[in-house]
Design an enzyme around this catalytic site. Sequence first.
Site: not given
Length: 359
Positions: A5, A200
């Site tokens: 990520e 996120e």
Amino acid sequence: MHGDETVGREVLLHLIDFLVTSYRRDPVITRLLNNTRIHIMPTMNPDGFEATKVPDCYYTRGRYNKNGEDLNRNFPDAFENNNASIQPETQAVMNWIKNETFVLSANLHGGALVASYTFDNGNAVTGTSKGYSRSPDDDVFIHLAKTYSFNHASMYKGTGCDSRQTFPEGITNGYSWYQLEGGMQDYNYVWGQCFEITLELSCCKYPPADQLEKFWRDNKVALIEYMKQVHLGVKGQVTDKNGDPIPNAIVEAKGRPHVCPYRTNEHGEYFLLLLPGTYVINATVPGFKSMLKTVEITDNTGNFSALQQDFSFSEVSIRSTAASCPKTPLYQELDRASAAVKPTVHILVLMTVMLAIFK
């Protein structure tokens, strides 16, 4: 935390560059840096990043560390026994948290677009029967999540990444989204005395390099505004009759007890993040009478300084002994104690459906 990520890693490098090049040029950044101690860790899982040879928007083995462990399931948990073996990266971060006085933090992820706040796990004590795990500082956490979401280019819209995933105002309680054991944000809040949220930042976990500049632009203002929130609430020092600092004194806002009481650091300093309002602050040195002070808190984030409220114990001339909460499921123990004094209620469970989504 997850090596595949990558947006958060790159955004933090941009943030470092922006802060150091804007100092003494931008008045807001200058005041922020003059009044705030900022620590930035661009990556917690370098091995996972290096292992991600083929970028993918959804999933790769780079999520895990070299030992194949998910670091965001690897911390001690306040609600149940986490049997995962503590990894070197996790232990290093736990030591870092223990040795610093962190007040506010965020950990960055990819795969969704939302600001998620504690608790990620829960039980009856935190209200999970209603699908929400509420902390004693739930109002502050909602404010922190909204601060980031509303200052982000699009997170506040709450549209999510597909039709199945919508987040009103771009925020969610972690447990309401999905239950997570051994997460970092719950650990930091319970044992680190630090308010942490999970950000996120991208629907695609590992987007093409030519999109990184846009991700920085989308997050730039939100990151700065979020860091300002460390100056919410009240701070101060607890001292004895000689003016010497008292470490490990308990300082809490009345009506907001933490399962692991918040204590002063080695310099006798305490920090409590609180929204504007009237509060009673309770300072306690074990073995002595507590001291209560009523404070009126305003929003001082623009002035980069929380309200100062010190406590002086004129009868105390000894240093408080070191104290810490055990890394055990404290809320599980609290739930058992609560159940022991209540009548038994028998519940028939017809069906349980679990939807697992990875952070």
